[in-house]
Design an enzyme around this catalytic site. Sequence first.
Site, PDB file in Angstrom:
ATOM      1  N   HIS A 184       0.849  -1.194   0.000  1.00  0.00           N
ATOM      2  CA  HIS A 184       0.000   0.000   0.000  1.00  0.00           C
ATOM      3  C   HIS A 184       0.882   1.240   0.000  1.00  0.00           C
ATOM      4  O   HIS A 184       1.942   1.274   0.643  1.00  0.00           O
ATOM      5  CB  HIS A 184      -0.893  -0.017   1.246  1.00  0.00           C
TER       6      HIS A 184
ATOM      7  N   ASP B 117      -3.942   8.719   3.553  1.00  0.00           N
ATOM      8  CA  ASP B 117      -4.047   7.269   3.369  1.00  0.00           C
ATOM      9  C   ASP B 117      -5.406   6.997   2.746  1.00  0.00           C
ATOM     10  O   ASP B 117      -6.435   7.288   3.348  1.00  0.00           O
ATOM     11  CB  ASP B 117      -3.909   6.558   4.719  1.00  0.00           C
TER      12      ASP B 117
ATOM     13  N   CYS C  29      -4.311   2.842  -4.653  1.00  0.00           N
ATOM     14  CA  CYS C  29      -3.739   3.736  -3.644  1.00  0.00           C
ATOM     15  C   CYS C  29      -2.777   4.737  -4.271  1.00  0.00           C
ATOM     16  O   CYS C  29      -2.757   5.912  -3.881  1.00  0.00           O
ATOM     17  CB  CYS C  29      -3.044   2.926  -2.560  1.00  0.00           C
TER      18      CYS C  29
END
EC number: 3.4.22.-
Length: 339
Positions: free
Chosen positions: A203, A220, A282
Amino acid sequence: MEPIHNPPPQTCSYSRPSTTYTSFKDASCGTKVTRIIIALFLIVISCGLILCAYTFRDLLDADYSAQEGPQQATKLLQQLDKVLTGPPLPIWDNEHLFQFSCLMQNKHRRVLPIDICNPLTKFNFLEYICNCLMTKQSVNVNETDMCELFCPPTCTPENYRRLLCTSSVFPFVMWHDPSADTQEAMLTKMDQTMSSGRVGNSHWVLVIVDIEHRCVTFFDSFYDYIASPQQMREQLEGLAASLGAIYPKEGGADSDQEELLSPFQVRIGSTVKVQSPGEFTCGAWCCQFLAWYLENPDFDLEEKVPTNPSERRALLADFISTTEQAMSRYSSLSWPTTD
């Protein structure tokens, strides 16, 4: 003596009952009624079997309408949040992150492109960011010799120095895998992920240091994948205090020293979860957040991102399609020049 003659054994003969088949026309009235009842019964059974085989999805698509309350419709949308249609969105890795940051540098000029040759993780990002900002400070006051200046392999020392001097926004990306609990394990996991070509549990998250606004922003796309927002805030507050000492506020001789060395502001930009489960977006979301930040550092993420998952996906797909071609000019991974 006369011979005894046994009588021949008696045999029983069975005859099959004869069955007479008659057509429906020649059958009696009672037989006709019986046959009709049996035929109707078989038709009903056949229809029942067809309905059992008919999928629930087909029943929903059937040509009829039903009035449902708004609460039931909302529950249905919540269930569909996990079932997103359409082709998968492209995966943006570190090379795409670098190319996009170069595109932003070309547009805004105050952005330093992301150095992807030094992988950052939650174990080393605080030290690395402080060192990077200290290097900029020493370059600004001409304390760093060209030979001592570390620069990325695809950028010349002269160009890197100029970029450092003109930059005030420093984006950093961190790579994370929850199965690694040390820096060495994280780097090993990163190598394994790159070799396999699979994303796995990896990630990307984004940290933006803005010297002009004296702010450290964390983003995030999963909101709390690395740690909870409160835990990240505690780590970033230590970074903000160090940056406040490296870049004190401007003030006169009579200014309070403690006020001049006040920490940078810490902002948790990921107020909602914007990445849908099952998608590997992401990296693209980090780039989209950076683009929004450069347009307005005080923007509200919840005002930018739709709550509907399909609309969120369409927004990101449009962002990717409109920037990929422009990013391709940096596919060689060479840093942009300030000339």
